[in-house]
Write a protein that holds these residues in place. Sequence first.
Motif, PDB file in Angstrom:
ATOM      1  N   GLU A 443     -17.966  -0.077   5.319  1.00  0.00           N
ATOM      2  CA  GLU A 443     -16.571   0.280   5.618  1.00  0.00           C
ATOM      3  C   GLU A 443     -16.362   1.803   5.558  1.00  0.00           C
ATOM      4  O   GLU A 443     -15.600   2.385   6.344  1.00  0.00           O
ATOM      5  CB  GLU A 443     -15.642  -0.420   4.638  1.00  0.00           C
ATOM      6  N   ASN A 465       5.165  -3.344   5.106  1.00  0.00           N
ATOM      7  CA  ASN A 465       4.853  -3.574   3.694  1.00  0.00           C
ATOM      8  C   ASN A 465       3.366  -3.374   3.436  1.00  0.00           C
ATOM      9  O   ASN A 465       2.966  -2.712   2.472  1.00  0.00           O
ATOM     10  CB  ASN A 465       5.280  -4.981   3.283  1.00  0.00           C
ATOM     11  N   GLU A 466       2.530  -3.921   4.330  1.00  0.00           N
ATOM     12  CA  GLU A 466       1.099  -3.747   4.176  1.00  0.00           C
ATOM     13  C   GLU A 466       0.697  -2.285   4.364  1.00  0.00           C
ATOM     14  O   GLU A 466      -0.198  -1.781   3.682  1.00  0.00           O
ATOM     15  CB  GLU A 466       0.358  -4.634   5.192  1.00  0.00           C
ATOM     16  N   LEU A 467       1.364  -1.612   5.308  1.00  0.00           N
ATOM     17  CA  LEU A 467       1.043  -0.194   5.557  1.00  0.00           C
ATOM     18  C   LEU A 467       1.336   0.642   4.323  1.00  0.00           C
ATOM     19  O   LEU A 467       0.552   1.518   3.951  1.00  0.00           O
ATOM     20  CB  LEU A 467       1.853   0.313   6.755  1.00  0.00           C
ATOM     21  N   ARG A 469       1.427  -0.481   1.196  1.00  0.00           N
ATOM     22  CA  ARG A 469       0.479  -0.841   0.148  1.00  0.00           C
ATOM     23  C   ARG A 469      -0.882  -0.191   0.408  1.00  0.00           C
ATOM     24  O   ARG A 469      -1.551   0.272  -0.521  1.00  0.00           O
ATOM     25  CB  ARG A 469       0.328  -2.366   0.088  1.00  0.00           C
ATOM     26  N   GLU A 470      -1.316  -0.134   1.692  1.00  0.00           N
ATOM     27  CA  GLU A 470      -2.613   0.460   1.998  1.00  0.00           C
ATOM     28  C   GLU A 470      -2.587   1.983   1.850  1.00  0.00           C
ATOM     29  O   GLU A 470      -3.614   2.591   1.531  1.00  0.00           O
ATOM     30  CB  GLU A 470      -3.012   0.093   3.427  1.00  0.00           C
ATOM     31  N   SER A 471      -1.457   2.613   2.088  1.00  0.00           N
ATOM     32  CA  SER A 471      -1.369   4.075   2.009  1.00  0.00           C
ATOM     33  C   SER A 471      -1.219   4.569   0.586  1.00  0.00           C
ATOM     34  O   SER A 471      -1.587   5.716   0.277  1.00  0.00           O
ATOM     35  CB  SER A 471      -0.173   4.575   2.840  1.00  0.00           C
ATOM     36  N   PRO A 473      -2.777   3.923  -2.271  1.00  0.00           N
ATOM     37  CA  PRO A 473      -3.966   4.375  -3.020  1.00  0.00           C
ATOM     38  C   PRO A 473      -4.409   5.788  -2.638  1.00  0.00           C
ATOM     39  O   PRO A 473      -5.005   6.501  -3.455  1.00  0.00           O
ATOM     40  CB  PRO A 473      -5.022   3.338  -2.651  1.00  0.00           C
ATOM     41  N   TYR A 474      -4.145   6.219  -1.426  1.00  0.00           N
ATOM     42  CA  TYR A 474      -4.603   7.558  -1.000  1.00  0.00           C
ATOM     43  C   TYR A 474      -3.823   8.677  -1.692  1.00  0.00           C
ATOM     44  O   TYR A 474      -4.308   9.811  -1.771  1.00  0.00           O
ATOM     45  CB  TYR A 474      -4.460   7.709   0.520  1.00  0.00           C
ATOM     46  N   GLN A 476      -2.422   8.129  -4.816  1.00  0.00           N
ATOM     47  CA  GLN A 476      -2.252   7.709  -6.195  1.00  0.00           C
ATOM     48  C   GLN A 476      -2.599   8.832  -7.162  1.00  0.00           C
ATOM     49  O   GLN A 476      -1.904   9.058  -8.154  1.00  0.00           O
ATOM     50  CB  GLN A 476      -3.123   6.468  -6.470  1.00  0.00           C
TER      51      GLN A 476
END
Length: 492
Positions: A443, A465-467, A469-471, A473-474, A476
């Motif tokens: 990946e 919502n998914e976008l 959640r995925e963004s 961590p970058y 954090q």
Amino acid sequence: MRTGKLRNRILAFALPLTLIPFVATALAVYYFVVRSYQDQIEEEQKTLLAEAVVNIRREQEAARRDVTLIAKLPAVADFLEAVSHGNDISSAGLHAKEAAARTHLQLFFNQNPYYFHLSLVDAQGQERIKLSKLPESASLRSLKGEDVFKRMLIDPDVQMPVEQVQPHRFAPLFAHQVRRERFAGVAVLHLNTAVFERALRPLLVSHRLSTVLFDDRGLIFARSVAGAAEESGLAQINLAGEANALLANPALIASQREISGKDGSYLFSIFPAEEFIGFIEPVAGENWFLGVLRPAEMMPEQTRTFQAIFFVILLAAVSAVLWATARYARRVTVPLEQVAEATTKIARGEAISLSIATGDEVEALAAAVKQIAEELKTYQAELIKSAKLVTIGEMASEISHEIQNRISGLSLWIQYLDAEVEADDPKREYLEEMKQGLQGFIELLAALKQFYRTPILYWSDVNLNELVRESLPYVQERVEERKIDVALELDA
């Protein structure tokens, strides 16, 4: 080079538009001023000529009145009557009458300094009394047998010039008959020519006009000449011929002709110096004329001075216009040169420093160029950054390709082990960790490929919502560094 051409074009258009009306106006003013001044000078000359003629006639009339007054003196008439009777009077009585007449004549002669000679002539033409201010050596024409005495029998007012007394000086003669019951004799006056030269002098002093007073025989009474060149010009003129030509045409008020001298051309004009008197028998010398000699292209000293001052002022004004036009052209072209130089530096990628404050469109143009330079600088930085990113992407592509080649074999072995190891085998746990690690690495390589490849954008439905959640961590780590608490409240 282009700005130089622009400046030349500005000057080529601006100078004619500025100079032509200015020079035309200046020349028109010059023409009218000079013409007006020349007309004024000509009027002054005509006035002076008229005054000179009036003064000459005044002196003539004064001489005529004086000789008439002498002829009417009782003592003079008594003496000539006594002479005419001859033997009817004693010698003592004749001497007494002569003494009385001489006393009256001497008194008049001493009080009038403008007469050279005074004579009293009897009816037989014999000079009885003679008074003179001339030296004894000076010769005068004898009156006996001359036309003067003969003319007295016809007309009481006769004037004729005598011979030359001194070089270039003549003495006009005026005579009047003495009469009681019959003709008794003649009283004669010779007038000093200084009287006429005094009338001619202002023409020479104020306007440099050479003048000459002469009669119809060409005999000169008085002259006022500027110099040798004018003397030479007068010597070429047949004064008697010019005078008789004017007499032959009574309709002419004056005559004029051009002559050539060693210093240029001259105009010679003739004016009657007295009214033409027609006698029963015309006698030469009855008519007097005033001749005026002047340069054909005469320019008074005042006109020359005005001309010099005018052209100096005109030259200074034209120079000022040229300077002002050139300065105005520089005001336009110098900022344009700075703008052109700035654009050249921009094209070479150099930094510029442009400061123009003209308050017009040129300043706006400079501001626009400066803004473009700043924007180009920003774009250049972005291009450099993009170039670096492209280089990094190419390196990442090479690295990912090599890594992909290496992990392909590893992936095959993990698949082989996955098939060989039983599900309840304790080694299965380690095998699962290996599979997860390899999948994460794959990946990562896929994400690395997305970095150096140009993404293909297309429309699609996205779950926000998914976008989020995925963004999350970058970012954090940055959130934790700044001690920010993030609480997600997403829609179901």
